[in-house]
Design a protein around this motif. Structure first.
Motif, short mmCIF file in Angstrom:
data_model
loop_
_atom_site.label_atom_id
_atom_site.label_comp_id
_atom_site.label_asym_id
_atom_site.label_seq_id
_atom_site.Cartn_x
_atom_site.Cartn_y
_atom_site.Cartn_z
N GLU A 89 0.83 -1.21 0.00
CA GLU A 89 0.00 0.00 0.00
C GLU A 89 0.86 1.25 0.00
O GLU A 89 0.54 2.24 -0.67
CB GLU A 89 -0.92 -0.02 1.22
CG GLU A 89 -2.00 -1.09 1.16
CD GLU A 89 -2.74 -1.27 2.47
OE1 GLU A 89 -2.34 -0.62 3.46
OE2 GLU A 89 -3.71 -2.06 2.51
N ARG A 90 1.96 1.22 0.74
CA ARG A 90 2.86 2.37 0.77
C ARG A 90 3.53 2.59 -0.58
O ARG A 90 3.65 3.72 -1.06
CB ARG A 90 3.92 2.18 1.86
CG ARG A 90 4.97 3.28 1.94
CD ARG A 90 4.33 4.64 2.13
NE ARG A 90 5.33 5.71 2.19
CZ ARG A 90 5.08 6.97 1.90
NH1 ARG A 90 3.86 7.36 1.54
NH2 ARG A 90 6.04 7.88 1.97
N LEU A 91 3.93 1.50 -1.23
CA LEU A 91 4.53 1.62 -2.56
C LEU A 91 3.52 2.18 -3.55
O LEU A 91 3.88 2.95 -4.45
CB LEU A 91 5.06 0.27 -3.02
CG LEU A 91 6.30 -0.26 -2.30
CD1 LEU A 91 6.65 -1.66 -2.78
CD2 LEU A 91 7.50 0.67 -2.49
N LYS A 92 2.26 1.82 -3.38
CA LYS A 92 1.21 2.36 -4.25
C LYS A 92 1.01 3.86 -4.01
O LYS A 92 0.74 4.61 -4.96
CB LYS A 92 -0.11 1.63 -4.01
CG LYS A 92 -0.19 0.26 -4.62
CD LYS A 92 -0.55 0.30 -6.10
CE LYS A 92 -1.99 0.73 -6.33
NZ LYS A 92 -2.33 0.71 -7.78
N GLU A 93 1.15 4.29 -2.77
CA GLU A 93 1.05 5.72 -2.47
C GLU A 93 2.15 6.50 -3.17
O GLU A 93 1.94 7.62 -3.64
CB GLU A 93 1.13 5.96 -0.96
CG GLU A 93 -0.08 5.47 -0.18
CD GLU A 93 0.14 5.61 1.32
OE1 GLU A 93 1.18 6.17 1.73
OE2 GLU A 93 -0.73 5.15 2.09
N LEU A 94 3.34 5.89 -3.25
CA LEU A 94 4.48 6.55 -3.88
C LEU A 94 4.41 6.47 -5.40
O LEU A 94 4.99 7.31 -6.10
CB LEU A 94 5.78 5.91 -3.39
CG LEU A 94 6.09 6.05 -1.89
CD1 LEU A 94 7.30 5.20 -1.52
CD2 LEU A 94 6.33 7.51 -1.53
N ASN A 95 3.73 5.45 -5.92
CA ASN A 95 3.64 5.23 -7.37
C ASN A 95 2.21 4.82 -7.69
O ASN A 95 1.87 3.63 -7.65
CB ASN A 95 4.60 4.13 -7.82
CG ASN A 95 6.04 4.39 -7.42
OD1 ASN A 95 6.78 5.06 -8.12
ND2 ASN A 95 6.45 3.86 -6.27
N SER A 96 1.37 5.77 -8.00
CA SER A 96 -0.06 5.51 -8.12
C SER A 96 -0.40 4.49 -9.21
O SER A 96 -1.42 3.81 -9.13
CB SER A 96 -0.80 6.82 -8.39
OG SER A 96 -0.33 7.43 -9.59
N ASN A 97 0.45 4.37 -10.22
CA ASN A 97 0.17 3.43 -11.31
C ASN A 97 0.76 2.04 -11.07
O ASN A 97 0.65 1.16 -11.93
CB ASN A 97 0.74 3.97 -12.63
CG ASN A 97 0.01 5.23 -13.08
OD1 ASN A 97 -1.19 5.38 -12.86
ND2 ASN A 97 0.75 6.14 -13.70
N LEU A 98 1.38 1.84 -9.91
CA LEU A 98 2.05 0.57 -9.66
C LEU A 98 1.03 -0.57 -9.55
O LEU A 98 0.02 -0.46 -8.86
CB LEU A 98 2.87 0.66 -8.36
CG LEU A 98 3.63 -0.61 -7.95
CD1 LEU A 98 4.68 -0.96 -9.00
CD2 LEU A 98 4.30 -0.40 -6.58
#
Length: 239
Positions: free
Chosen positions: A122-131
């Motif tokens: 979830e944190r990685l998604k916050e940093l990269n919305s298209n991940l």
């Protein structure tokens, strides 16, 4: 001391890439068919390789072994093989997530305590919305069902947080079955991303004192930190 062309510690070959070279390696790997195993090597990992021939073989069988900690970079510099960059696991994971996001590639997070991989994703998604996070799992490395889960997910990048030596051994044993392009053992990085273990403030990172921050947060780690910060360089410099 004259510079040497090849860097080794305890017989383990260390790749001295810059961040730009590492980024390029990862981008190219995502376009290839064969899986690439990247090891982020700190003093603790290299000491385990010193003590175990089989683990040393696993590390030398990886496609890249990159210096993850300051003590490794200091030892290499004193041996006449200075590094271009110290590649912390946390920084590598965030850069891989960005590369995946930019190139429409997917990520699977494996390991850590219950729920931590999900929070890290979830944190990685916050940093990269298209991940595209195609799966997370906290099962132990002996659960054979997880290899099928990862293969079915179609993940391009697999981040494995089983700790050393289990994560490197697991990747070595399973990488050809998963269909992934890049597999990396990243230790406690999920805990950092999930907020379970806060990362060191920028000043301590700039001074390369993250080990001190970990000791302050987790005094019970003093034995592991002593081995990595004191025992490792002493042994490495006389070998």
């Amino acid at each position: 001391m004259p510079l040497k062309s090849e860097a080794r510690i305890f017989g383990v070959k260390i790749d001295r890439l810059s961040w730009a070279e590492l980024d390029e390696f990862c981008r190219k790997s995502l376009l290839e068919d064969s899986p690439k195993h990247i090891v982020t090597a700190n003093g603790e990992i290299l000491l385990k390789a010193y003590e175990s021939n089989s683990y040393r073989d696993v590390l030398n069988g990886a496609d890249l072994v990159i210096p993850e900690s300051t003590n490794v970079s200091w030892v290499l510099a004193l041996k006449g093989t200075p590094v271009r960059s110290v590649t912390s696991g946390a920084d590598l994971v965030t850069r891989l997530a960005r590369i995946a996001s930019e190139n429409n590639k997917s990520v699977f997070l494996l390991g850590g305590r219950d729920g931590v991989a999900t929070k890290a994703g979830e944190r990685l998604k916050e940093l990269n919305s298209n991940l595209n996070i195609v799966g997370t799992s906290s099962v132990n490395p002996n659960d054979v069902a997880v290899t099928g889960q990862i293969k079915q997910s179609g993940a391009d990048i697999v981040l494995v947080a089983y700790g050393a030596p289990k994560q490197e051994e697991w990747i070595s044993n399973n990488k050809t079955e998963l269909g992934a392009k890049i597999l990396v053992g990243i230790g406690g990085t999920f805990d950092m991303l999930a907020g379970v273990t806060p990362r060191a403030p920028y000043l301590l990172r700039a001074l390369r004192l993250e080990w001190l921050w970990r000791l302050l947060l987790q005094p019970t780690r003093i034995g592991r930190i002593w081995r990595a910060v004191v025992i490792f360089p002493m042994k490495a410099l006389i070998k």
